[in-house]
Design a protein around this motif. Sequence first.
Motif, PDB file in Angstrom:
ATOM      1  N   ARG A 102       6.183  -4.977  -4.721  1.00 21.21           N
ATOM      2  CA  ARG A 102       4.934  -4.514  -5.328  1.00 21.21           C
ATOM      3  C   ARG A 102       4.317  -5.552  -6.262  1.00 21.21           C
ATOM      4  N   ASP A 118       0.850  -1.197   0.000  1.00 21.14           N
ATOM      5  CA  ASP A 118       0.000   0.000   0.000  1.00 21.14           C
ATOM      6  C   ASP A 118       0.886   1.247   0.000  1.00 21.14           C
ATOM      7  N   ASP A 119       0.288   2.390  -0.173  1.00 19.40           N
ATOM      8  CA  ASP A 119       1.048   3.634  -0.292  1.00 19.40           C
ATOM      9  C   ASP A 119       1.860   3.941   0.959  1.00 19.40           C
TER      10      ASP A 119
END
Length: 997
Positions: free
Chosen positions: A893, A844-845
């Motif tokens: 990722r 996630d970010d």
Amino acid sequence: MTAPGRRSSTFTRLLRHGFTDPSAAERLLDAVELAPVRDDPVLLEALGATADPDLALHGLVRLLEAQPDPTARRELLDTLIAAKPLRDRLLGVLGASEALADHLARHAGDWRALVTYEPRDLHRGVEDFERGLAEADDPVSLRVAYRRCLLSIAARDVCGTIDVAETAAELADLATATLRAALALAEAAAPEDAALCRLAVIAMGKCGGHELNYVSDVDVIFVGEAVEGADEPKALRAATALASHLMRICSETTVEGSIWPVDANLRPEGRNGPLVRTLSSHLAYYQRWAKTWEFQALLKARPVAGDPGLGAEYVAALQPLVWQAADRENFVPDVQKMRRRVVENIPAAEVDRQLKLGPGGLRDVEFAVQLLQLVHGRADTSLHSGTTLDALEALAAGGYVGRADAAQLDEAYRFLRSMEHRIQLHRLRRTHLVPDDEADLRRLGRSLGLRTDPVAGLLRAWKRHASVVRRLHEKLFYRPLLDAVAQLAPGEARLSAEAARERMVALGYADPAAALRHLEALASGVTRKAAIQRTLLPVLLGWFADSADPDAGLLNFRKVSDALGKTPWYLRLLRDEGAAAENLARVLSAGRLAPDLLMRAPEAVALLGDGNAGGLAPRGRAQLEQETLAAVRRADGAVQAVAAVRGVRRRELFRTAAADIVGSYGTEAQPVEADQGALVDRVGAAVSDLTAATLAGTLRAVVREGWGDTLPTRFAIIGMGRFGGHELGYGSDADVLFVHEPRDGADEREAADAANKVVSEMRRLLQVPSADPPLLIDADLRPEGKSGPLVRTLKSYEAYYRRWSLVWERHALLRAEFVAGDEDLGRRFIELVDPLRYPAGGLDDDAVREIRRLKARMESERLPRGADPKLHAKLGPGGLSDVEWTVQLMQLRHGHEEAGLRTTRTRAALAAACEAGLISAENATTLDEAWVLATRVRNAVMLVRGRAGDTFPTDPRELAAVGRYLGHGPGHAGDMLDEYRRTARRARAVVDELFYA
């Protein structure tokens, strides 16, 4: 009439006399021009004695056809039959030179130049050639007169009246006369320019050295001065106009062709400098700016035309500078650069046919002789000769070169120059390539007196002489040094102590006195060992001198020889194994690590051989584990067992380092490894496999001593960091995690205590001070870092990672790989961490921001104070950390969806990311090149200094040694640093785009 199917007697006789096309020869003999002498046996015998009877006969018919009338034709034939000197000369030229046959066909009366046979005609000089050119009044007539003079040289050459050295000298004398005639034409065309200046023409190169080829550029330098009362700038413009006109007269193509190019590029500043300078300007340039090779070129400087007084002044002013060149600060690196063979620019198809530049070629002899002149000519004026063979003779007479070596080199040089002359004479074209056409080789062989099997005989003789040159090229420098210290042949001329010291300094030895002491210790005496050392050392010294630290190479060789000299196999290995001696020389002079590893167990030198018993190919993990476990079984106790395991590790580290050095430096048998990435991968895999085998053996030894065959808990070691990524360097610690699982029925506390004791004892035994390098085990990547327990159960790892794991821990687990211990437990640990390192849905970010924050913090906090970030291979911009974090972010990722990214290896993951379209091919190549270069820098630093480092050394010798490992020659350390900065800068731009974007 000849019966059908039978050869005519003439046909048979022609074959017997060396004609290759008897049918064509029969037709030519039937020509009306030859009718008067057709049946004369003298003619056929003379034709058969030429290099190419077919060519000679064809040329003779053309010459007869070109005669203006029957009377002239009859005169030629009568003289040909009656006068043997003319017959041998004329037919000899016609059979060797198609170009001179063309000249005779155009100028049918020039054959008379070959009739004269008087004592003064045997060895013609400049004055004779000046008389031969005297009637030339324009460029065309000068060419005709030049060819006529050339005809007389070629005739006496092919008949053996003059030898190859005399031929080369006469060609230089003819060039001198031609330059004088050309200058006279230029002055006659511009008398007003001639009146303003004094102009001297200085011959350089082969013309200056009195050893010119048949077809060669004539190298010159022009010196000009204003006459008294004239304006200097105006006088120099006038001198430049005259010099330019002289060059055009000789070089331009006319109806009679050209003579040869006049090349003035050896002048100060080369083609960028003024064509003509004053003497003071020349002197200022050589005193301030000239490079070593320019002084080497001045060895052959000789005034040949123009103002003789000015020419003499030029030589008198500059010759002292030539003999001071060896005192220049940059002489040694310049010499090292010049000594490296420059064959890269020769097309691959031509290397084996090159007479001049190829291995064992003319350039090898000329360079070696000139270098020795520069080194020893300061104190010995007998060496001040511009002629290669004269200088070689003087070097031998003074003891600077062994007499036997000089005699062999003289013979080889004469043969190679004779080949070069005859090749060029055929068509009067500038070439140094041995022909590959059968007919050309046959003519060439016959021209050199090889008649039985000219082609095979020529190739055998050529290869033999080239081999002599190749073998003696290095010995020429070093054999006299050994003679000087060994003193085995009383009465033989030998180097003085000072001359030996000078030569060692010139060859790059920083401590010549110590080097000579080592040589004396190695080569003195009458033992078999000393005799073999004297045979080996001339070549070994050359290889040492080709390194960044010749002194260390020689010292290390003495240490190894002292340790192994009485071992029969050692000297036999170096003498008989083709690659062993050169491999050893490279390894001993490339830095501290490999020699240190070797000195602790010198018998490892056997690995350097190229036979079945040796070899530098890395061994696989299974083979290494088998050996270490067998050593543990044979040992009495854990201490002895781990000592044996560490001995295996030391030997295999030496094998890996030696293979790396040989692959990076290259040898005669094995060129430099072109794929630098492959070198890095081999080192990383070899050291990682060796570390895994070392841990496996140590684990077995500790368990056996404390618990017998079975530990109360299953135990596995997980490789992390570079270890898990198969990317360990020579100085890397082993990053690991320890995991255990109590056996059924075992007490958990007892199992945990046992696991902790195993780890503690392994770490202790692998760091016990000994002759073998320690292996440091680093478990700081475990959960909770240094604050957490050293060993955890699999369930504890599972609970921790489920509840507490941080982003950096998931990041670190990308490199996790089982390396030793219980395979099933190791497999289950990897299955446990796979979902963490390749999370479904990616990161996630917040996690991405955290990774970027950690990276930025590491850059600011961990870089050593005072270090240049741009040259820090690990933490600097574009270094290892930049590339690895960028690749690992892509793995975190996208690893869950791209199987290729699920690897612990950086380069494999980068290639997979490129294939998956996550990074462009161009950016992937940029990152890969930067990672490979940074890894090689770290490996080089460890090899050179013997201790790990992430930055380039500051010591000049160490920096040069790193440069040599990375493929940069002597004097190019600055280029190496520039290349690193450039590569890293490009990589950082990609990192900024992909990681921080």
